[in-house]
Write a protein that holds these residues in place. Structure first.
Motif, PDB file in Angstrom:
ATOM      1  N   SER A  14       0.825  -1.208   0.000  1.00 40.33           N
ATOM      2  CA  SER A  14       0.000   0.000   0.000  1.00 40.33           C
ATOM      3  C   SER A  14       0.857   1.255   0.000  1.00 40.33           C
ATOM      4  CB  SER A  14      -0.921   0.003   1.222  1.00 40.33           C
ATOM      5  OG  SER A  14      -0.157   0.135   2.416  1.00 40.33           O
ATOM      6  N   GLN A  15       0.275   2.355  -0.444  1.00 37.02           N
ATOM      7  CA  GLN A  15       0.962   3.641  -0.413  1.00 37.02           C
ATOM      8  C   GLN A  15       1.295   4.027   1.029  1.00 37.02           C
ATOM      9  OE1 GLN A  15      -1.299   6.587  -2.549  1.00 37.02           O
ATOM     10  NE2 GLN A  15      -1.735   5.209  -4.264  1.00 37.02           N
ATOM     11  N   ASN A  16       0.376   3.740   1.933  1.00 37.19           N
ATOM     12  CA  ASN A  16       0.589   4.053   3.345  1.00 37.19           C
ATOM     13  C   ASN A  16       1.817   3.334   3.884  1.00 37.19           C
ATOM     14  OD1 ASN A  16       0.080   3.059   6.330  1.00 37.19           O
ATOM     15  ND2 ASN A  16      -1.020   5.004   6.098  1.00 37.19           N
ATOM     16  N   TYR A  17       2.039   2.103   3.431  1.00 36.57           N
ATOM     17  CA  TYR A  17       3.192   1.323   3.908  1.00 36.57           C
ATOM     18  C   TYR A  17       4.501   2.043   3.575  1.00 36.57           C
ATOM     19  CZ  TYR A  17       6.851  -2.211   3.851  1.00 36.57           C
ATOM     20  OH  TYR A  17       8.036  -2.888   4.042  1.00 36.57           O
ATOM     21  N   TYR A  18       4.648   2.527   2.343  1.00 36.98           N
ATOM     22  CA  TYR A  18       5.888   3.196   1.935  1.00 36.98           C
ATOM     23  C   TYR A  18       6.089   4.497   2.705  1.00 36.98           C
ATOM     24  CZ  TYR A  18       6.159  -0.120  -1.927  1.00 36.98           C
ATOM     25  OH  TYR A  18       6.259  -1.268  -2.671  1.00 36.98           O
ATOM     26  N   LEU A  19       5.002   5.253   2.902  1.00 36.91           N
ATOM     27  CA  LEU A  19       5.132   6.516   3.625  1.00 36.91           C
ATOM     28  C   LEU A  19       5.414   6.265   5.106  1.00 36.91           C
ATOM     29  CD1 LEU A  19       5.014   9.560   3.270  1.00 36.91           C
ATOM     30  CD2 LEU A  19       2.575   9.473   3.798  1.00 36.91           C
ATOM     31  N   ARG A  20       4.764   5.272   5.694  1.00 35.33           N
ATOM     32  CA  ARG A  20       4.997   4.941   7.104  1.00 35.33           C
ATOM     33  C   ARG A  20       6.450   4.482   7.310  1.00 35.33           C
ATOM     34  NH1 ARG A  20       1.486   3.307  11.283  1.00 35.33           N
ATOM     35  NH2 ARG A  20      -0.240   3.441   9.800  1.00 35.33           N
ATOM     36  N   THR A  21       6.950   3.641   6.389  1.00 32.37           N
ATOM     37  CA  THR A  21       8.330   3.170   6.486  1.00 32.37           C
ATOM     38  C   THR A  21       9.317   4.329   6.366  1.00 32.37           C
ATOM     39  OG1 THR A  21       7.702   1.044   5.510  1.00 32.37           O
ATOM     40  CG2 THR A  21      10.038   1.615   5.475  1.00 32.37           C
ATOM     41  N   SER A  22       9.044   5.238   5.437  1.00 34.38           N
ATOM     42  CA  SER A  22       9.910   6.405   5.264  1.00 34.38           C
ATOM     43  C   SER A  22       9.910   7.282   6.512  1.00 34.38           C
ATOM     44  CB  SER A  22       9.440   7.215   4.050  1.00 34.38           C
ATOM     45  OG  SER A  22      10.194   8.403   3.915  1.00 34.38           O
ATOM     46  N   LYS A  94      -0.948  13.689   2.665  1.00 33.07           N
ATOM     47  CA  LYS A  94      -2.282  13.265   3.112  1.00 33.07           C
ATOM     48  C   LYS A  94      -2.869  12.211   2.168  1.00 33.07           C
ATOM     49  CE  LYS A  94      -6.834  15.095   4.385  1.00 33.07           C
ATOM     50  NZ  LYS A  94      -7.632  14.185   3.562  1.00 33.07           N
ATOM     51  N   ALA A  95      -2.764  12.456   0.859  1.00 26.71           N
ATOM     52  CA  ALA A  95      -3.335  11.518  -0.109  1.00 26.71           C
ATOM     53  C   ALA A  95      -2.629  10.159  -0.054  1.00 26.71           C
ATOM     54  CB  ALA A  95      -3.245  12.108  -1.523  1.00 26.71           C
ATOM     55  N   VAL A  96      -1.302  10.190   0.041  1.00 19.67           N
ATOM     56  CA  VAL A  96      -0.548   8.927   0.091  1.00 19.67           C
ATOM     57  C   VAL A  96      -0.821   8.190   1.395  1.00 19.67           C
ATOM     58  CG1 VAL A  96       1.776   7.930   0.134  1.00 19.67           C
ATOM     59  CG2 VAL A  96       1.245   9.749  -1.483  1.00 19.67           C
ATOM     60  N   TRP A  97      -0.903   8.925   2.509  1.00 24.03           N
ATOM     61  CA  TRP A  97      -1.176   8.287   3.798  1.00 24.03           C
ATOM     62  C   TRP A  97      -2.539   7.578   3.793  1.00 24.03           C
ATOM     63  CZ3 TRP A  97       1.812   7.228   7.851  1.00 24.03           C
ATOM     64  CH2 TRP A  97       1.199   6.842   9.037  1.00 24.03           C
ATOM     65  N   GLU A  98      -3.490   8.156   3.085  1.00 25.25           N
ATOM     66  CA  GLU A  98      -4.835   7.579   3.005  1.00 25.25           C
ATOM     67  C   GLU A  98      -4.989   6.636   1.807  1.00 25.25           C
ATOM     68  OE1 GLU A  98      -7.272  11.059   2.908  1.00 25.25           O
ATOM     69  OE2 GLU A  98      -7.170  11.366   5.092  1.00 25.25           O
ATOM     70  N   ASN A  99      -3.858   6.307   1.146  1.00 28.42           N
ATOM     71  CA  ASN A  99      -3.864   5.392  -0.015  1.00 28.42           C
ATOM     72  C   ASN A  99      -4.719   5.925  -1.159  1.00 28.42           C
ATOM     73  OD1 ASN A  99      -2.219   3.257   1.140  1.00 28.42           O
ATOM     74  ND2 ASN A  99      -3.979   2.797   2.458  1.00 28.42           N
ATOM     75  N   LYS A 100      -4.700   7.253  -1.331  1.00 28.60           N
ATOM     76  CA  LYS A 100      -5.487   7.869  -2.389  1.00 28.60           C
ATOM     77  C   LYS A 100      -4.608   8.621  -3.392  1.00 28.60           C
ATOM     78  CE  LYS A 100      -9.524   8.530   0.634  1.00 28.60           C
ATOM     79  NZ  LYS A 100     -10.430   9.527   1.260  1.00 28.60           N
ATOM     80  N   GLY A 101      -3.288   8.445  -3.295  1.00 23.46           N
ATOM     81  CA  GLY A 101      -2.383   9.142  -4.209  1.00 23.46           C
ATOM     82  C   GLY A 101      -2.456   8.590  -5.619  1.00 23.46           C
ATOM     83  N   PRO A 108       9.071   5.396 -10.844  1.00 20.78           N
ATOM     84  CA  PRO A 108       8.965   4.050 -11.418  1.00 20.78           C
ATOM     85  C   PRO A 108       9.874   3.059 -10.698  1.00 20.78           C
ATOM     86  CG  PRO A 108       9.306   5.713 -13.128  1.00 20.78           C
ATOM     87  CD  PRO A 108       9.534   6.388 -11.818  1.00 20.78           C
ATOM     88  N   SER A 109       9.358   1.879 -10.424  1.00 23.81           N
ATOM     89  CA  SER A 109      10.143   0.817  -9.794  1.00 23.81           C
ATOM     90  C   SER A 109       9.508  -0.525 -10.148  1.00 23.81           C
ATOM     91  CB  SER A 109      10.204   0.997  -8.277  1.00 23.81           C
ATOM     92  OG  SER A 109       8.926   0.816  -7.702  1.00 23.81           O
ATOM     93  N   PRO A 110      10.310  -1.603 -10.193  1.00 21.37           N
ATOM     94  CA  PRO A 110       9.764  -2.903 -10.612  1.00 21.37           C
ATOM     95  C   PRO A 110       8.825  -3.537  -9.602  1.00 21.37           C
ATOM     96  CG  PRO A 110      12.050  -3.127  -9.938  1.00 21.37           C
ATOM     97  CD  PRO A 110      11.756  -1.662  -9.959  1.00 21.37           C
ATOM     98  N   THR A 111       8.878  -3.125  -8.342  1.00 21.60           N
ATOM     99  CA  THR A 111       8.046  -3.760  -7.322  1.00 21.60           C
ATOM    100  C   THR A 111       7.161  -2.762  -6.578  1.00 21.60           C
ATOM    101  OG1 THR A 111       9.843  -3.530  -5.706  1.00 21.60           O
ATOM    102  CG2 THR A 111       9.738  -5.592  -6.958  1.00 21.60           C
ATOM    103  N   GLY A 112       7.263  -1.472  -6.906  1.00 17.41           N
ATOM    104  CA  GLY A 112       6.530  -0.452  -6.165  1.00 17.41           C
ATOM    105  C   GLY A 112       5.161  -0.142  -6.742  1.00 17.41           C
ATOM    106  N   ILE A 113       4.660   1.037  -6.378  1.00 15.67           N
ATOM    107  CA  ILE A 113       3.323   1.452  -6.803  1.00 15.67           C
ATOM    108  C   ILE A 113       3.279   1.711  -8.303  1.00 15.67           C
ATOM    109  CG2 ILE A 113       1.523   3.187  -6.493  1.00 15.67           C
ATOM    110  CD1 ILE A 113       1.906   1.461  -4.051  1.00 15.67           C
ATOM    111  N   ASN A 114       4.278   2.437  -8.790  1.00 18.31           N
ATOM    112  CA  ASN A 114       4.300   2.826 -10.202  1.00 18.31           C
ATOM    113  C   ASN A 114       5.100   1.819 -11.033  1.00 18.31           C
ATOM    114  OD1 ASN A 114       3.992   4.192 -12.574  1.00 18.31           O
ATOM    115  ND2 ASN A 114       5.108   6.025 -11.961  1.00 18.31           N
TER     116      ASN A 114
END
Length: 212
Positions: A14-22, A94-101, A108-114
């Motif tokens: 999830s987007q929230n996972y990447y932002l929380r980890t960061s 805010k959008a990324v934290w709520e998984n709405k980004g 771009p990444s082979p395993t990420g969101i984009n």
């Protein structure tokens, strides 16, 4: 495209996972430097008391920490070639934290969101290269058969026709197309090996960023 990647590679985190980890990594650095850690974002809902929201729910960071947290989460902090202002960074957090980004907000990444932006150019390049190579090989092969046909039709092995201009053209064309066919096949094989090596190195580099 996204559905195909999900089917093949599985659903990304999830987007929230990447932002929380960061944010966790950024807070760890702050604590190591004796600074206070930032709390997790908390945003108001329509049911909450506006006074309580104004007191504790607004996640108001300066540009520098917001930019660092977003970048470490793989989120772009520029739009149209310009750096986002404070309000833009806050809205993006805010959008990324709520998984709405938006997907295009992420690098771009082979395993990420984009994943789409990472794989689509590669797939397009592969398909285009294969079509060009196969088309060129088939065309040179067809022309070679055509030259071979007329070489036999004109009986160019006969002494009387051996030095004629048309037999000379057929023989030269046949020899040139034969070399061209072999060169294309072996060059394509070497090119495939080089491209595969480059692709693996790029994939490894991206994975190293993910697991660092």
């Amino acid at each position: 495209m996204e559905q195909i990647l999900t089917l093949v590679l599985g659903k990304p985190k999830s987007q929230n996972y990447y932002l929380r980890t960061s944010l966790d990594e950024y807070n760890e650095e702050r604590l190591n430097c004796g600074q206070i850690a930032y709390p997790y974002p908390k945003y108001p809902t329509e049911q909450e008391n506006p006074e309580e929201v104004n007191a504790v729910a607004v996640y108001n960071l300066d540009n520098s920490p917001s930019t660092i947290i977003l970048r470490n989460a793989g989120v772009r902090t520029r739009q149209g070639g310009l750096a986002l202002e404070k309000e833009g960074l806050q809205r993006r957090i805010k959008a990324v934290w709520e998984n709405k980004g938006k997907i295009e907000w992420f690098e771009p990444s082979p395993t990420g969101i984009n994943r789409r932006e990472w794989y689509l150019p590669m797939i397009t390049e592969i398909v285009t290269g294969v079509l060009m190579v196969v088309g060129t090989i088939l065309l040179s092969r067809i022309l070679y058969i055509w030259a071979e046909h007329y070489h036999a039709k004109w009986d160019c092995v006969h002494y009387g026709n051996f030095y004629s201009i048309w037999c000379y053209s057929a023989k030269k064309s046949r020899a040139y197309l034969e070399d061209m066919n072999y060169n294309m096949v072996y060059t394509a094989l070497i090119g495939c090996g080089a491209f595969a090596s480059k692709l693996l190195m790029s994939y490894q580099k991206q994975l190293n960023k993910v697991f660092q």
